[in-house]
Scaffold this active site. Structure first.
Site, PDB file in Angstrom:
ATOM      1  N   ILE B 101       0.850  -1.185   0.000  1.00  0.00           N
ATOM      2  CA  ILE B 101       0.000   0.000   0.000  1.00  0.00           C
ATOM      3  C   ILE B 101       0.883   1.231   0.000  1.00  0.00           C
ATOM      4  O   ILE B 101       1.842   1.312   0.779  1.00  0.00           O
ATOM      5  CB  ILE B 101      -0.897   0.048   1.252  1.00  0.00           C
ATOM      6  CG1 ILE B 101      -1.710  -1.247   1.354  1.00  0.00           C
ATOM      7  CG2 ILE B 101      -1.829   1.245   1.215  1.00  0.00           C
ATOM      8  CD1 ILE B 101      -2.256  -1.491   2.711  1.00  0.00           C
ATOM      9  N   CYS B 102       0.556   2.160  -0.896  1.00  0.00           N
ATOM     10  CA  CYS B 102       1.294   3.408  -0.929  1.00  0.00           C
ATOM     11  C   CYS B 102       0.510   4.433  -0.119  1.00  0.00           C
ATOM     12  O   CYS B 102      -0.457   5.012  -0.599  1.00  0.00           O
ATOM     13  CB  CYS B 102       1.460   3.876  -2.373  1.00  0.00           C
ATOM     14  SG  CYS B 102       2.260   5.464  -2.502  1.00  0.00           S
ATOM     15  N   LEU B 103       0.911   4.591   1.142  1.00  0.00           N
ATOM     16  CA  LEU B 103       0.176   5.476   2.041  1.00  0.00           C
ATOM     17  C   LEU B 103       1.203   6.113   2.968  1.00  0.00           C
ATOM     18  O   LEU B 103       2.000   5.409   3.589  1.00  0.00           O
ATOM     19  CB  LEU B 103      -0.850   4.656   2.845  1.00  0.00           C
ATOM     20  CG  LEU B 103      -1.702   5.395   3.862  1.00  0.00           C
ATOM     21  CD1 LEU B 103      -2.645   6.359   3.160  1.00  0.00           C
ATOM     22  CD2 LEU B 103      -2.510   4.412   4.684  1.00  0.00           C
TER      23      LEU B 103
END
Lengths: 505, 162
Positions: B101-103
């Site tokens: 996840i790109c967070l």
């Protein structure tokens, strides 16, 4: 059933048996100090918790942006941030780390830049916060071992270090090395080796043998006999240590006999006592009616109960009606007491809230009376009595104050009456006087008229007239000096004076 | 024992006591002696009008949170799982097909004041506000070279919209 529960059962979906790690404290070294981080709090407020460890603050520090963290937590965080940023910096240039005490990072809550070396960016929290946190109630670190102590957090150190009987300490007792060693070194079979025990033991176990052996002063060496020493239970020959002794006798020694209270069988092992009491053949199903007030008798048949109650066997059953009566009375009294309590509270409340100002005579008496359904008549009587007393008191007061006035008034009145009487008498006397005077004047006038008449008449008449001794010399002087003027003057004057007198009377 | 065992315990107890809507914890994956791996089932809760306006409908996704040794000073490892039968990775422009996840919350945006709860909430809201059923543009290239641990990847957080 196992087929149905093969998957994850929905009912127990979010249940995980949590396990707490043991936090019990062992004082192995004199320098050991209890780790306050492990402590279990009785109650705490979220406001007093560090955002990093989510536990109440320990040695809190406050940042320039107003957030507070544990010293350890914020330093740990700043260290990681510092390392990360310096790593990325050293990637570019070959700068070595500056002074190691300086950590630069940002606040975990709002990312305000922080430099740990600047006292105005990270400083000790105001004392009130640390005091609040230190006041929080905690359980003893050894509560898993059974310590029931609770207290303020600042007291914990002292309790665990010097008071708590559950703190683990080194045994330090002398121990005779076991037969295992002997068999190995057969040459030294007879030699008994002693050793100092290093094993941990809860302090409460240690106290006891120590104080016991003080009495046996001659056995110096075994003064601190190791309590881990295994010996044989005198009853069952099981191998136990001092620590296990109590537990062993209670629940696992098969020869520790005790006596059943019901069947008087004294061969019941302590470990089986509870079970035995449940199933004891003599277990009574009938209880003495006085069992509420302490009669322990139990029996199996009605006849035995009768026997028990006859012949003064059971004194308690005789007391029973009396006790019941007392109990009822106590109940009634406590009810009444609670009622009165509520009334007093009500009154106090209304006084405090200002409803009652003139000490009790006021409007919310109705509210108070709501509670006093049964007691109102008594209360009314009391009030009546009180009012009567008040009335009497006022009467006396009135008498005291008014009577002197009344007395003074009456004397003054009688005085005035007597004065009036005196005046009336005077008046009468003066009237009499006046009448007398008038009569005199009348007689004088008549005399005068007579004398005038006599003068005007012939002189012969004069000597034989009515002229008395008194009028003689006056008459002669007047008549000889100026007879004309006298006549001229005298008549109008006498008539004038007569008129005046008449007018006056 | 983890240095911040008590914090993890506290977070976990709170999640058990006050579960977030649409999120359930799967106890079978958690070792009660360790408390370092948590697996959650995430669905989107219906809106206030009772209707689910989402491209994910009522699909259930599995999210794994691995507590690192540095937690909470450092962020945990978070990724979607597709190892279990029937579980899949949600289609999202910031979620790679290997579950990463790109967070920013999971990387540079992490602070110790965040918690598992805040991670779950932000991922849930990331899903519920998304309307594009697509993978990130570099998905193929990333997945081929991606490390197993998503924390090893340095993401470039550029899109604040979703």
């Amino acid at each position: 059933m196992s087929d149905v529960d093969g998957g994850v059962p929905v009912g127990s979906y979010s249940k995980i048996e949590l396990k707490n790690f043991s936090i019990a404290f062992n004082l192995e070294d004199q320098d050991d100090i209890p780790n306050i981080r492990n402590v279990k709090y009785k109650s705490s407020s979220d406001h007093l918790c560090c955002a990093i460890c989510q536990q109440p603050f320990i040695q809190p520090l406050t940042t320039v942006c107003g957030h507070t963290f544990c010293k350890e937590c914020i330093y740990e965080f700043l260290k990681v941030q510092h390392q990360r940023s310096s790593r990325s910096r050293t990637n570019g240039s070959d700068d070595e780390e500056e002074d190691s005490g300086r950590l630069i990072g940002s606040c975990p809550l709002d990312r305000t830049p922080l430099d740990s070396s600047k006292i105005n960016e990270l400083f000790p929290t105001p004392l009130i916060i640390s005091n609040l946190v230190d006041e929080l109630e905690v359980y003893c670190l050894n509560y898993e071992r059974g310590c029931e102590w609770t207290g303020c957090r600042w007291e914990l150190d002292h309790h665990v270090l010097s008071d708590c009987g559950y703190t683990g300490v080194a045994c330090h007792g002398y121990r005779t090395v076991d037969s295992v060693d002997k068999e190995e070194n057969e040459g030294e079979e007879t030699k008994k080796q002693t050793d100092i025990c290093k094993m941990l033991v809860e302090r409460r176990f240690l106290e006891e043998p120590r104080s016991k052996t003080v009495g046996d002063g001659d056995r110096d060496q075994e003064e601190y006999e190791c309590i881990h020493k295994v010996y044989e239970c005198t009853l069952c020959q099981a191998r136990i240590t001092k620590i296990e002794e109590g537990k062993h006798l209670q629940s696992s020694c098969p020869y520790n006999y005790t006596k059943c209270k019901l069947c008087f069988n004294d061969m019941i092992p302590m470990m089986n006592l509870a079970k035995h009491e449940e199933n004891c053949g003599k277990a009574g199903h009938l209880k003495c009616p006085a069992h509420e007030i302490g009669c322990d008798w139990v029996g199996n048949s009605d006849t035995s109960l009768e026997i028990h109650l006859q012949n003064n066997n059971c004194q308690l059953s005789k007391l029973l009606p009396y006790m019941k009566n007392l109990n009822n009375k106590i109940d009634d009294l406590s009810k009444e007491n609670s009622l009165l309590h509520r009334q007093i509270n009500k009154i106090l409340n209304s006084i405090i809230s200002g409803k009652v100002t003139n000490l009790g005579y006021h409007e919310p008496m109705e509210e108070i009376n709501r509670f006093s359904s049964e007691l109102s008549s008594i209360e009314n009587q009391d009030k009546l009595l009180f009012l009567n007393c008040e009335l009497n008191r006022l009467k006396f007061e009135l008498d005291d104050k008014i009577l002197p006035f009344v007395n003074r008034e009456t004397t003054a009145r009688s005085d005035r009456e007597s004065i009036l009487n005196g005046l009336v008498n005077d008046n009468f006397m003066m009237k009499d006087d006046l009448n007398l005077q008038r009569a005199l004047v009348n007689s004088l006038r008549k005399q005068l008229q007579f004398m005038l008449f006599k003068r005007n008449s012939p002189p012969g008449l004069q000597s034989g007239g009515l002229g008395g001794g008194m009028g003689g010399p006056i008459r002669s002087s007047v008549s000889f000096a100026e007879p004309e003027s006298v006549e001229f003057f005298d008549i109008p004057s006498s008539s004038n004076s007569e008129e005046k007198l008449n007018l006056k009377l | 024992m983890h240095t911040f065992h008590k914090r993890i315990l506290k977070e976990f107890k709170r999640l058990q006591k006050n579960p977030l809507p649409g999120i359930t914890i799967k106890p079978s994956e958690t070792d009660p002696n360790d408390l370092s791996v948590f697996v959650f089932d995430i669905t989107l809760p219906p809106d206030s009008d009772g209707v689910l306006h989402s491209i994910y409908r009522s699909d259930i996704y599995q999210l794994r949170i691995k507590i690192t040794d540095d937690y909470p000073v450092d962020s945990p490892e978070v990724q979607f799982l597709n190892s279990h039968p029937g579980s899949k990775i949600p289609l999202h422009p910031h979620i790679y097909s290997n579950g990463h996840i790109c967070l920013d919350l999971l990387g540079s945006g992490w602070t110790p004041a965040c918690s598992m709860e805040s991670i779950l909430l932000s991922i849930q809201s990331m899903l519920s506000t998304n309307e594009l059923a697509e993978r990130p543009p570099d998905d193929q290239a990333y997945v081929r070279t991606a490390p197993l641990n998503p924390k090893k990847t340095t993401f470039d957080y550029h899109d604040d919209n979703v």
